[in-house]
Design a protein around this motif. Structure first.
Motif, mmCIF file in Angstrom:
data_model
loop_
_atom_site.group_PDB
_atom_site.id
_atom_site.type_symbol
_atom_site.label_atom_id
_atom_site.label_comp_id
_atom_site.label_asym_id
_atom_site.label_seq_id
_atom_site.Cartn_x
_atom_site.Cartn_y
_atom_site.Cartn_z
ATOM 1 N N GLU A 767 0.246 12.040 14.298
ATOM 2 C CA GLU A 767 0.198 12.607 12.955
ATOM 3 C C GLU A 767 1.294 11.994 12.085
ATOM 4 O OE1 GLU A 767 -0.035 16.862 13.149
ATOM 5 O OE2 GLU A 767 1.047 17.002 11.242
ATOM 6 N N LEU A 770 0.311 8.579 11.015
ATOM 7 C CA LEU A 770 -0.672 8.681 9.938
ATOM 8 C C LEU A 770 0.012 8.973 8.604
ATOM 9 C CD1 LEU A 770 -3.684 9.017 9.167
ATOM 10 C CD2 LEU A 770 -3.362 11.449 9.593
ATOM 11 N N LEU A 771 0.934 9.969 8.638
ATOM 12 C CA LEU A 771 1.638 10.334 7.415
ATOM 13 C C LEU A 771 2.462 9.160 6.897
ATOM 14 C CD1 LEU A 771 2.715 13.929 8.404
ATOM 15 C CD2 LEU A 771 1.416 13.335 6.361
ATOM 16 N N ARG A 772 3.096 8.462 7.838
ATOM 17 C CA ARG A 772 3.905 7.318 7.425
ATOM 18 C C ARG A 772 3.003 6.235 6.821
ATOM 19 N NH1 ARG A 772 7.864 5.672 6.679
ATOM 20 N NH2 ARG A 772 8.793 4.424 8.316
ATOM 21 N N ALA A 773 1.835 6.030 7.417
ATOM 22 C CA ALA A 773 0.905 5.045 6.872
ATOM 23 C C ALA A 773 0.483 5.452 5.466
ATOM 24 C CB ALA A 773 -0.313 4.918 7.771
ATOM 25 N N ALA A 774 0.356 6.757 5.262
ATOM 26 C CA ALA A 774 -0.101 7.242 3.965
ATOM 27 C C ALA A 774 1.035 7.303 2.958
ATOM 28 C CB ALA A 774 -0.720 8.623 4.117
ATOM 29 N N GLY A 775 2.277 6.976 3.374
ATOM 30 C CA GLY A 775 3.341 6.903 2.395
ATOM 31 C C GLY A 775 4.490 7.871 2.583
ATOM 32 N N LEU A 776 4.575 8.547 3.720
ATOM 33 C CA LEU A 776 5.724 9.411 3.995
ATOM 34 C C LEU A 776 6.914 8.515 4.305
ATOM 35 C CD1 LEU A 776 6.337 12.569 4.744
ATOM 36 C CD2 LEU A 776 6.302 11.708 7.076
ATOM 37 N N THR A 777 8.040 8.711 3.591
ATOM 38 C CA THR A 777 9.203 7.864 3.878
ATOM 39 C C THR A 777 9.943 8.399 5.091
ATOM 40 O OG1 THR A 777 10.700 9.138 2.509
ATOM 41 C CG2 THR A 777 9.519 7.343 1.426
ATOM 42 N N ARG A 778 10.848 7.580 5.635
ATOM 43 C CA ARG A 778 11.647 8.025 6.781
ATOM 44 C C ARG A 778 12.447 9.264 6.433
ATOM 45 N NH1 ARG A 778 13.698 2.394 9.429
ATOM 46 N NH2 ARG A 778 11.824 2.123 10.665
ATOM 47 N N GLN A 780 11.795 11.486 4.251
ATOM 48 C CA GLN A 780 10.934 12.670 4.149
ATOM 49 C C GLN A 780 10.596 13.208 5.534
ATOM 50 O OE1 GLN A 780 7.897 10.881 1.610
ATOM 51 N NE2 GLN A 780 8.263 12.470 0.084
ATOM 52 N N ILE A 856 5.190 3.058 13.423
ATOM 53 C CA ILE A 856 3.874 3.382 12.873
ATOM 54 C C ILE A 856 2.758 2.681 13.640
ATOM 55 C CG2 ILE A 856 2.472 3.458 10.797
ATOM 56 C CD1 ILE A 856 5.038 3.005 9.214
ATOM 57 N N ALA A 857 2.914 1.381 13.827
ATOM 58 C CA ALA A 857 1.844 0.607 14.447
ATOM 59 C C ALA A 857 1.525 1.164 15.827
ATOM 60 C CB ALA A 857 2.261 -0.853 14.548
ATOM 61 N N LEU A 860 -0.113 4.699 15.764
ATOM 62 C CA LEU A 860 -1.530 4.686 15.393
ATOM 63 C C LEU A 860 -2.391 4.203 16.570
ATOM 64 C CD1 LEU A 860 -1.227 3.361 11.775
ATOM 65 C CD2 LEU A 860 -1.928 5.653 12.503
ATOM 66 N N GLN B 52 -2.772 -4.292 10.524
ATOM 67 C CA GLN B 52 -1.485 -3.608 10.377
ATOM 68 C C GLN B 52 -0.486 -4.473 9.631
ATOM 69 O OE1 GLN B 52 -0.504 -2.400 14.372
ATOM 70 N NE2 GLN B 52 -1.542 -0.425 14.141
ATOM 71 N N THR B 81 7.143 1.572 2.473
ATOM 72 C CA THR B 81 6.465 2.866 2.426
ATOM 73 C C THR B 81 5.923 3.132 1.029
ATOM 74 O OG1 THR B 81 7.948 3.720 4.122
ATOM 75 C CG2 THR B 81 6.735 5.340 2.834
ATOM 76 N N ARG B 84 2.939 1.037 0.323
ATOM 77 C CA ARG B 84 1.741 1.570 0.986
ATOM 78 C C ARG B 84 1.167 2.732 0.208
ATOM 79 N NH1 ARG B 84 4.630 1.190 5.797
ATOM 80 N NH2 ARG B 84 5.037 3.428 5.846
#
Ligand SMILES: Nc1ncnc2c1ncn2[C@@H]1O[C@H](COP(=O)(O)OP(=O)(O)OP(=O)(O)O)[C@@H](O)[C@H]1O
Ligand SMILES: [Mg+2]
Lengths: 863, 250
Positions: A767, A770-778, A780, A856-857, A860, B52, B81, B84
């Motif tokens: 999860e 996924l959030l990080r891929a969607a733009g959650l910063t470290r 956050q 992230i990679a 996922l 990726q 980030t 993205r």
């Protein structure tokens, strides 16, 4: 059977941090139980050893009653009783001493209180082994010499050849120090503030008649037995009142104080262990839930249900063994630290760190049992995993809400089993099992009930905590969201994630929440109880001595001293009191002689039966007494009843004119109030205490102003609260100690919190990816985890404070007739919130870092 | 026209316990705005790795990715980030949704993360738009667990397009679905491409999925082995593509 065992152990190795945390939780509990039992054993043996040193070879002591003496006739009766092998009469009285300058004859320097012991050196040596540190022993005819005890002598710079001046009813005497006793045997009494002199010298100092004594030590022919001699003495001694005590009585009364400390320690230790058990149960349950797929796979390739059970139990066993080993080592260290502290709380000095074998066994068995019982639930849960779960795309990672209940029941079952071991262990080692907080365990039945109540209360607490957790967590989330209002926009995402994660799966955190609440509740409750007891003491004192200062005399002084005190500038009034011992219906009690008019003017006493006016008028008229509630209950007295009191020097029958809520504290409980004229009929005169009120505005400097006059008469000026006894100091230290231990429960709870958060982050790696891929910063991700911990910490703190305040109110309300009063110990509440909130946030830093660092990679791909 | 996405000589080497794995051995490509590109190839050929790197989820061992004029490969984590969040959307094979958020909240997630007010009219209308694109307005308040798998993938598509990203990356979005549901998902992706001009990079090993693309890049052993131009058509027959792939030994 060996394959599952290896798997169970491998799981522990695969998660080293979590394993270490769980082991630490068990270890802290085991350490505290071990330390509590060891300290208790040390205190008990210390008390016995101390009593044995004081009593030497005496089997019985006959003491004169109150301030009276034993007559020569009584002394010869005692030594002539069949079965008595030897006797040693003593004069033993408290007084004040001054140092006399070399060459001079004037007392120059006050040495404070001193107990003068008059002995016949030859017979005393038959009872006690004296080790001289320097000088020579006391000779039988040396009436101007004294032998001191080392710690006191060296503290005041006294040695062989020094001269001291002591005061007594017979005037002042100067004594020359002949020898100094090493700090052992009888020289330990009264903290070493002792001066041994000859009997003759002591009698003349205190103006006693020839041949009399305050007490006689008696050695009994073992063939006859102490009990037989006791009975014989009781029938033969009739000349004057006396008290008989045996060596074992002395040791018993000494060990009562340390026993209370031991009980308190054990109670807290047990709670810590139970909190630990809960976390073990929770950690194992989570570990099983996390491995549902793995377990299912094992089942589908042919592992039997028994093998799965074995795997979980071996995991638990590994944790238990680690916890026990670490706990015993820690316990030994804690014992070493606590032993001197306990010695300072109880009267008897405690020395050495005897690591009691029984304590070791009980702590180890307890740790093992509690852990294994806590593992039963998760083992059963693992056994129920069906092989088809392996094929499901999404294994049930989150736990059902029933899991909270199961964890609670598991923890409680472990607690009940643990309590049983504690009781059994207590019986085996002779240590005292836990009594309910604040009260002394009375008898085995009472103790058992108290222990059962503790376990039951714990069970209830956990169940309730599990039920209220979602609501409380939601509330705490709202509070934190509101607190973050000014930052709300930038924190919105983190808050949403933290709150969402909590409400989505409350089971995950509710055990950590409950453990935190129980630990903090304990801290707050102990503080509340201590506060309440202190307040009750203060209220009592201001009821019986509503004045600004109290001047006390170590032994009675003439009433006329009061006039000198009244002459001190700033003094409005002085009331003299005389506290003395009486016998009521053959039992020892305390009484106080007052000037009824003056005492009434102070506004002292609260009447529960009888009116104030009529009661004081009756007291003034004579033949009447005011009886404190506790004494009235003890002797079943009502207003109008006749009360027969006896002293060494007289006997009177008084009428009960009123029942008061409290009386002045005396040697044997609260004092019955009589008038000075009735007291003189009992042969009691003089004053032992003066109550001093200040003129308006003069209260500040009163003590200093009084101390000049007081010093002249060897009186001491104290705060009114001090007449409550040194109890408060010991109370503070005892509760301080218990509070520290209760904090250990909090530490265990916070460790559990860390465990939960770590697992939480691990479980949600996908999860997070996924959030990080969607733009959650470290940052956050980091903040979301810390906020989640903050919400649980706040919820736990608040629940703990509520629990603690309710608990202390209940305990205090139980002990008083005054009814319930809700008092909040604010400092403890503040501490609880800081520790709960701060602790939770502090430990969340590491899991938060893990969350921020998720690759992230890789995350996922793992899904 | 300037390409919206460009990769120059990308390599990626993974270090493992047993040694090194060269997942990509020099890939260069360009994607034009509004284009629908598919990566195909056997398992282990490096499709996911390439995706990726292109999406800024991982750093290449060497080479460079330029996304909408910005070189993403060597940005620090915070900038990557943000890039993205603003310029990309992702749809994965499974677990696309945060289980604790409703469908609507999942779609609004990029806005929430950027600190925008998800309740504002502008963002609400964008979220509604995206939900409408995948025909899920009626189920917007449901949790992921209350949605069928195909519906979950549609929510994921809605989220990926809601922020009007420069490019949408999808890694086997139909891998866990039955044939007809998978086809439905592809229709929605295709619709975002035609209706909104959404640029799409799709990873798949299903020829039927690849047939929706304008262009297919065939990877093997970390290299682009072949480029197959299909062009935009109303129909997406799989047969011609299957025949081309068969020639490649696939
Ligand atoms: N984190 C990693 N560590 C080591 N090797 C990896 C890692 N990720 C991928 N690989 C390897 O890199 C190569 C390419 O993997 P990648 O996942 O990109 O292939 P793919 O084309 O997406 O395959 P599939 O169609 O099965 O998804 C494979 O050989 C894989 O084993
Ligand atoms: Mg792949």
């Amino acid at each position: 059977m060996r394959a599952p065992a290896r798997l169970g152990l491998r799981i522990l190795r695969r998660r080293p941090l979590r394993t270490a945390l769980t082991i630490a939780g068990i270890a802290i509990g085991v350490a505290l139980v071990f330390a509590a039992l060891s300290v208790d054993a040390a205190a008990q043996s210390g008390a016995q050893g101390y009593a044995a040193q004081l009593d030497g070879r005496s089997d019985l002591v006959v003491r004169a009653f109150g301030e009276g003496t034993l007559s020569p006739q009584s002394l010869s009766t005692i030594s002539g009783t069949a079965g008595v092998l030897a006797t040693s009469p003593q004069v033993r009285r408290s007084t004040f001493a001054w140092a006399v300058a070399p060459g001079g004859s004037v007392a120059t320097r006050s040495l404070g209180a001193l107990t003068v012991v008059g002995v016949d050196p030859a017979s005393d040596r038959a009872f006690h082994d004296e080790t001289l540190a320097s000088g020579a022993p006391l000779s039988a005819t040396d009436d101007a010499g004294a032998v001191l005890a080392q710690p006191w002598a060296s503290a005041h710079g006294l040695g062989v050849g020094s001269r001291i001046s002591v005061m007594g009813g017979g005037g002042e005497r100067t004594l020359t120090v002949r020898g100094v006793l090493a700090a052992s045997g009888p020289a330990l009494a009264d903290g070493g503030r002792l001066a041994y002199v000859t009997l003759t010298s002591a009698r003349s100092l205190f103006a006693l008649s020839a041949g009399t004594a305050d007490l006689v030590e008696v050695r009994v022919d073992p063939a006859v037995g102490v009990a037989a001699v006791e009975t014989r003495l009781e029938t033969r001694l009739s000349a004057e009142p006396y008290l008989l005590s045996t060596t074992t009585d002395d040791a018993a009364s000494l060990s009562v104080a340390s026993r209370d400390v031991g009980s308190g320690l054990l109670l807290v230790a047990a709670v810590v262990l139970f909190v630990g058990a809960l976390l073990v149960s929770d950690a194992l349950a989570m570990s099983v839930a996390e491995r549902t797929r793995e377990v299912a796979l094992l089942r589908s390739v042919g592992a039997t249900r028994r093998q799965v059970h074995a795997m979980v139990l071996v995991e638990a066993l590994g944790l238990a063994v680690g916890g026990i080993v670490a706990g015993l080592a820690g316990g030994a260290a804690i014992t070493a630290a606590l032993v001197p502290l306990v010695g300072s709380i109880t009267d008897a000095p405690v020395s050495g760190t005897p690591l009691d074998a029984g304590a070791l066994a009980v702590a180890a068995v307890l740790g093992l049992l509690v852990t294994v019982v806590a593992a039963l639930g998760p083992a059963w849960q693992a056994g129920r995993v069906s092989p088809v779960e392996a094929l499901r795309a999404t294994p049930a990672l989150t736990r059902s809400s029933g899991a909270v209940g199961r964890s609670a029941i598991g923890g409680a079952a472990a607690s009940v089993a643990g309590t049983a071991v504690l009781i059994l262990g207590g019986a085996v080692t002779g240590a005292s099992p836990p009594a309910s907080a604040g009260t002394i365990g009375s008898g085995p039945v009472g103790t058992f009930l108290a222990a059962a109540a503790v376990a039951l209360a714990f069970l209830l607490l956990m169940l309730v905590a599990g039920l209220v957790a979602p609501a409380v967590l939601r509330g705490a989330g709202a509070v934190i969201a509101a607190a973050a209002m000014p930052l709300r926009r930038p924190l919105a995402a983190e808050l949403r994630l933290a709150r969402g994660s909590l409400s989505h799966d409350p089971a995950r955190v509710s055990v950590a929440f409950a453990a935190l609440a129980v630990g903090l509740g304990l801290v707050v409750a102990l503080a509340g109880i201590a506060d309440g007891m202190r307040r009750a003491g203060d209220a009592w004192i201001s009821d019986v001595a509503p004045v600004d200062a109290v001047v006390v005399a170590i032994s009675p002084v003439p009433d006329s001293f009061g006039a000198d005190l009244a002459g001190v500038p700033g003094v409005a009034s002085v009331t003299s009191l005389r506290v003395f011992d009486v016998a009521i219906a053959g039992r020892q009690a305390s009484a106080v002689a007052v000037d009824p008019a003056a005492y009434a003017r102070l506004g002292a006493l609260t009447f529960e039966a009888g009116t104030r006016e009529s009661a004081f008028a009756a007291l003034q008229a004579g033949g009447a007494a005011l009886v404190p509630r506790s004494v009235a209950d003890r002797f079943d007295l009502r207003v109008g009843d006749a009360l027969s009191v006896r002293t060494a020097t007289g006997e009177e029958t008084l009428r009960v004119a009123g029942i008061v809520a409290h009386g002045l504290p005396g040697a044997s409980g609260e004092s019955v109030v009589v008038s000075q004229s009735d007291a003189s009929g009992l042969g009691i005169s003089g004053a032992s205490m003066f109550l001093v009120s200040a003129k308006p505005g003069a209260a500040g400097g009163l003590a200093a102003a009084l101390s000049d006059v007081a010093d002249r008469y060897a009186l001491s000026v104290v705060q009114p609260s001090a007449i409550g006894g040194a109890v408060t100091g010991a109370l503070d230290r005892t509760f301080g100690l218990l509070d520290v231990l209760a904090l250990a429960a909090v530490v265990v709870a916070v460790l559990g919190m860390l465990d939960v958060l770590l697992m939480d982050v691990r479980q949600r790696v996908g999860e997070l990816g996924l959030l990080r891929a969607a733009g959650l910063t470290r940052a956050q991700a980091w903040r979301a985890v810390v906020l989640e911990a903050a919400i649980v910490g706040l919820a736990g703190s608040v629940a703990g404070c509520v629990l603690g305040v309710l608990g202390s109110t209940a305990v205090l309300g139980f002990g008083t007739t005054a009814g319930l009063r809700l008092d909040v110990p604010w400092p403890a509440v503040a501490l609880a919130v800081i520790v709960g909130l701060g602790g939770a946030m502090l430990v969340s830093v590491y899991p938060a870092r893990l969350a921020a660092r998720v690759d992230i990679a890789r995350a996922l791909r793992a899904e | 026209m300037r390409p919206i996405l460009e990769a120059r000589d990308l390599t990626k080497t993974y270090r493992t316990g047993e040694g090194e794995v060269e997942a990509l051995r020099g890939v260069s490509l360009a994607v034009e705005p509004g284009e629908f590109v598919a990566f195909m190839g056997p398992s282990g050929s490096g499709k996911t790795t390439l995706l990726q790197l292109l999406g800024g989820l991982d750093h290449p061992t060497s080479g460079e990715v330029v996304l909408d004029g910005v070189s993403v490969s060597f940005l620090d984590d915070d900038r990557a980030t943000r890039l993205r969040r603003e310029k990309t959307g992702f749809v994965f094979q499974a677990f696309n949704l945060v289980p604790l958020l409703s469908a609507r909240e999942n779609v609004a997630l990029p806005f929430l993360l950027s600190g925008a007010d998800p309740a504002s009219r502008e963002i609400r209308s964008r979220v509604d738009d995206a939900l409408r694109l995948v025909d899920l307005e009626a189920k917007a308040e449901r949790r992921p667990a209350e949605l069928a798998f195909g519906e979950q993938q549609r929510v994921a598509i809605a989220r990926a397009v809601a922020g009007r990203p420069a490019i949408l990356f999808a890694d086997e979005p139909t891998g866990n679905l039955d044939y007809s549901t998978g086809l439905e998902i592809l229709q929605y992706l295709y619709r975002s491409c035609t209706e909104r001009g959404q640029t799409i990079v799709l990873v798949t090993h299903d020829a039927q999925a690849g047939a929706f693309a304008d262009r297919v890049l065939f990877l093997r052993d970390g290299r682009v082995l072949e480029e197959i131009a299909i062009g935009r058509r109303a129909e997406h027959p799989a047969r011609p593509l299957i025949e081309r792939l068969a020639l490649l030994g696939q």
